[in-house]
Scaffold this motif. Structure first.
Motif, PDB file in Angstrom:
ATOM      1  N   GLN A 156      38.514  40.357   8.134  1.00 15.77           N
ATOM      2  CA  GLN A 156      38.035  41.452   8.965  1.00 15.77           C
ATOM      3  C   GLN A 156      36.634  41.871   8.537  1.00 15.77           C
ATOM      4  O   GLN A 156      36.368  43.034   8.310  1.00 15.77           O
ATOM      5  CB  GLN A 156      39.015  42.620   8.843  1.00 15.77           C
ATOM      6  N   GLU A 157      35.714  40.932   8.473  1.00 16.90           N
ATOM      7  CA  GLU A 157      34.343  41.248   8.067  1.00 16.90           C
ATOM      8  C   GLU A 157      33.362  40.567   9.008  1.00 16.90           C
ATOM      9  O   GLU A 157      33.607  39.481   9.511  1.00 16.90           O
ATOM     10  CB  GLU A 157      34.098  40.817   6.623  1.00 16.90           C
ATOM     11  N   GLY A 158      32.261  41.230   9.274  1.00 17.14           N
ATOM     12  CA  GLY A 158      31.250  40.677  10.173  1.00 17.14           C
ATOM     13  C   GLY A 158      31.733  40.647  11.611  1.00 17.14           C
ATOM     14  O   GLY A 158      32.639  41.373  12.006  1.00 17.14           O
ATOM     15  N   THR A 159      31.110  39.793  12.405  1.00 15.63           N
ATOM     16  CA  THR A 159      31.519  39.629  13.801  1.00 15.63           C
ATOM     17  C   THR A 159      32.842  38.884  13.830  1.00 15.63           C
ATOM     18  O   THR A 159      32.988  37.843  13.213  1.00 15.63           O
ATOM     19  CB  THR A 159      30.460  38.832  14.593  1.00 15.63           C
ATOM     20  N   LEU A 160      33.802  39.419  14.544  1.00 13.20           N
ATOM     21  CA  LEU A 160      35.143  38.862  14.531  1.00 13.20           C
ATOM     22  C   LEU A 160      35.273  37.669  15.477  1.00 13.20           C
ATOM     23  O   LEU A 160      34.728  37.663  16.576  1.00 13.20           O
ATOM     24  CB  LEU A 160      36.152  39.947  14.899  1.00 13.20           C
ATOM     25  N   TRP A 161      36.032  36.689  15.022  1.00 10.14           N
ATOM     26  CA  TRP A 161      36.253  35.469  15.801  1.00 10.14           C
ATOM     27  C   TRP A 161      36.877  35.770  17.155  1.00 10.14           C
ATOM     28  O   TRP A 161      36.490  35.186  18.158  1.00 10.14           O
ATOM     29  CB  TRP A 161      37.155  34.513  15.024  1.00 10.14           C
ATOM     30  N   ASN A 162      37.870  36.663  17.188  1.00 11.52           N
ATOM     31  CA  ASN A 162      38.558  36.931  18.448  1.00 11.52           C
ATOM     32  C   ASN A 162      37.585  37.438  19.512  1.00 11.52           C
ATOM     33  O   ASN A 162      37.669  37.053  20.678  1.00 11.52           O
ATOM     34  CB  ASN A 162      39.723  37.904  18.253  1.00 11.52           C
ATOM     35  N   GLU A 219      43.689  30.758  28.951  1.00  6.08           N
ATOM     36  CA  GLU A 219      43.853  31.935  29.806  1.00  6.08           C
ATOM     37  C   GLU A 219      43.146  33.159  29.216  1.00  6.08           C
ATOM     38  O   GLU A 219      42.347  33.784  29.878  1.00  6.08           O
ATOM     39  CB  GLU A 219      45.336  32.266  29.996  1.00  6.08           C
ATOM     40  N   THR A 220      43.501  33.500  27.988  1.00 10.91           N
ATOM     41  CA  THR A 220      42.972  34.732  27.396  1.00 10.91           C
ATOM     42  C   THR A 220      43.113  34.741  25.878  1.00 10.91           C
ATOM     43  O   THR A 220      43.792  33.894  25.305  1.00 10.91           O
ATOM     44  CB  THR A 220      43.698  35.962  28.007  1.00 10.91           C
ATOM     45  N   VAL A 221      42.471  35.726  25.271  1.00  9.28           N
ATOM     46  CA  VAL A 221      42.631  36.011  23.839  1.00  9.28           C
ATOM     47  C   VAL A 221      43.234  37.409  23.774  1.00  9.28           C
ATOM     48  O   VAL A 221      42.689  38.355  24.335  1.00  9.28           O
ATOM     49  CB  VAL A 221      41.273  35.985  23.108  1.00  9.28           C
ATOM     50  N   GLU A 222      44.371  37.541  23.123  1.00  5.90           N
ATOM     51  CA  GLU A 222      45.055  38.840  23.128  1.00  5.90           C
ATOM     52  C   GLU A 222      45.766  39.120  21.819  1.00  5.90           C
ATOM     53  O   GLU A 222      45.654  38.358  20.864  1.00  5.90           O
ATOM     54  CB  GLU A 222      46.046  38.917  24.286  1.00  5.90           C
ATOM     55  N   CYS A 223      46.521  40.212  21.832  1.00  5.23           N
ATOM     56  CA  CYS A 223      47.405  40.584  20.729  1.00  5.23           C
ATOM     57  C   CYS A 223      46.641  40.735  19.416  1.00  5.23           C
ATOM     58  O   CYS A 223      46.974  40.124  18.416  1.00  5.23           O
ATOM     59  CB  CYS A 223      48.502  39.524  20.592  1.00  5.23           C
ATOM     60  N   VAL A 224      45.601  41.558  19.433  1.00  7.94           N
ATOM     61  CA  VAL A 224      44.793  41.757  18.229  1.00  7.94           C
ATOM     62  C   VAL A 224      45.446  42.818  17.354  1.00  7.94           C
ATOM     63  O   VAL A 224      45.809  43.889  17.815  1.00  7.94           O
ATOM     64  CB  VAL A 224      43.360  42.179  18.599  1.00  7.94           C
ATOM     65  N   GLU A 225      45.603  42.480  16.075  1.00  8.40           N
ATOM     66  CA  GLU A 225      46.207  43.395  15.115  1.00  8.40           C
ATOM     67  C   GLU A 225      45.404  43.325  13.822  1.00  8.40           C
ATOM     68  O   GLU A 225      44.951  42.261  13.408  1.00  8.40           O
ATOM     69  CB  GLU A 225      47.656  42.967  14.861  1.00  8.40           C
ATOM     70  N   TYR A 226      45.212  44.466  13.204  1.00  5.32           N
ATOM     71  CA  TYR A 226      44.466  44.548  11.953  1.00  5.32           C
ATOM     72  C   TYR A 226      45.436  44.917  10.835  1.00  5.32           C
ATOM     73  O   TYR A 226      46.096  45.943  10.897  1.00  5.32           O
ATOM     74  CB  TYR A 226      43.370  45.616  12.060  1.00  5.32           C
ATOM     75  N   LYS A 227      45.523  44.037   9.804  1.00  5.98           N
ATOM     76  CA  LYS A 227      46.441  44.269   8.681  1.00  5.98           C
ATOM     77  C   LYS A 227      45.815  43.764   7.388  1.00  5.98           C
ATOM     78  O   LYS A 227      45.369  42.615   7.333  1.00  5.98           O
ATOM     79  CB  LYS A 227      47.732  43.468   8.888  1.00  5.98           C
ATOM     80  N   ARG A 228      45.803  44.604   6.383  1.00 11.82           N
ATOM     81  CA  ARG A 228      45.364  44.216   5.036  1.00 11.82           C
ATOM     82  C   ARG A 228      44.079  43.376   5.019  1.00 11.82           C
ATOM     83  O   ARG A 228      44.023  42.319   4.402  1.00 11.82           O
ATOM     84  CB  ARG A 228      46.480  43.471   4.317  1.00 11.82           C
ATOM     85  N   GLY A 229      43.060  43.828   5.726  1.00 16.97           N
ATOM     86  CA  GLY A 229      41.772  43.140   5.726  1.00 16.97           C
ATOM     87  C   GLY A 229      41.723  41.879   6.570  1.00 16.97           C
ATOM     88  O   GLY A 229      40.760  41.127   6.513  1.00 16.97           O
ATOM     89  N   MET A 230      42.771  41.637   7.358  1.00 15.31           N
ATOM     90  CA  MET A 230      42.816  40.445   8.220  1.00 15.31           C
ATOM     91  C   MET A 230      42.955  40.878   9.678  1.00 15.31           C
ATOM     92  O   MET A 230      43.525  41.922   9.973  1.00 15.31           O
ATOM     93  CB  MET A 230      44.001  39.540   7.854  1.00 15.31           C
TER      94      MET A 230
END
Length: 130
Positions: free
Chosen positions: A96-102, A66-77
């Motif tokens: 959290q480096e380069g082009t992000l998978w999500n 359906e979708t990709v959601e709920c993106v959160e950034y914490k401690r480099g992840m």
């Protein structure tokens, strides 16, 4: 014989297990035009050279996504959730480096859904023309 599928991205992601402890497990992920293929990983390495890949793969096809959601950034992840058609949610995290998978998964999903909509529209047009 199946046609070769274009690989958009290949690399490591961590998937949260659905068990009681909900541990994070490393997976080698291959993003294609059809979906996301998850390969189990044995060993403690951070890359393909330090890990042993199991042959079995689980596929998350875009036709069931359906979708990709709920993106959160914490401690480099980056933490995100893939929501499947029947409501099942699968949690992932990546560095959290380069082009992000999500972002890559979301864009590939949109491309797939748009392509399906075009095919449906074209088929309706051809059917109506007869």
């Amino acid at each position: 014989m199946s046609l070769p599928v274009k690989v958009i991205r290949d690399g490591l992601l961590e998937k949260r297990s659905s068990g009681l402890l909900q541990l994070w497990k490393k997976k080698r992920c291959v993003l294609t035009e059809e979906g996301l293929r998850l390969h189990s990983c044995k060993g403690g390495g951070n890359n393909a050279q330090g890990s042993v890949w199991k042959s079995g793969a689980k596929e998350l096809l875009f036709e069931r996504m359906e979708t990709v959601e709920c993106v959160e950034y914490k401690r480099g992840m980056v933490y995100f959730t893939v929501v499947m058609a029947k409501g099942k949610e699968i949690d992932f995290r990546c560095a959290q480096e380069g082009t992000l998978w999500n972002a890559e998964i979301a864009l590939a999903l949109v491309r797939y859904k748009n392509q399906q909509a075009l095919l449906t529209g074209r088929n309706r047009y051809l059917y109506a023309a007869h």
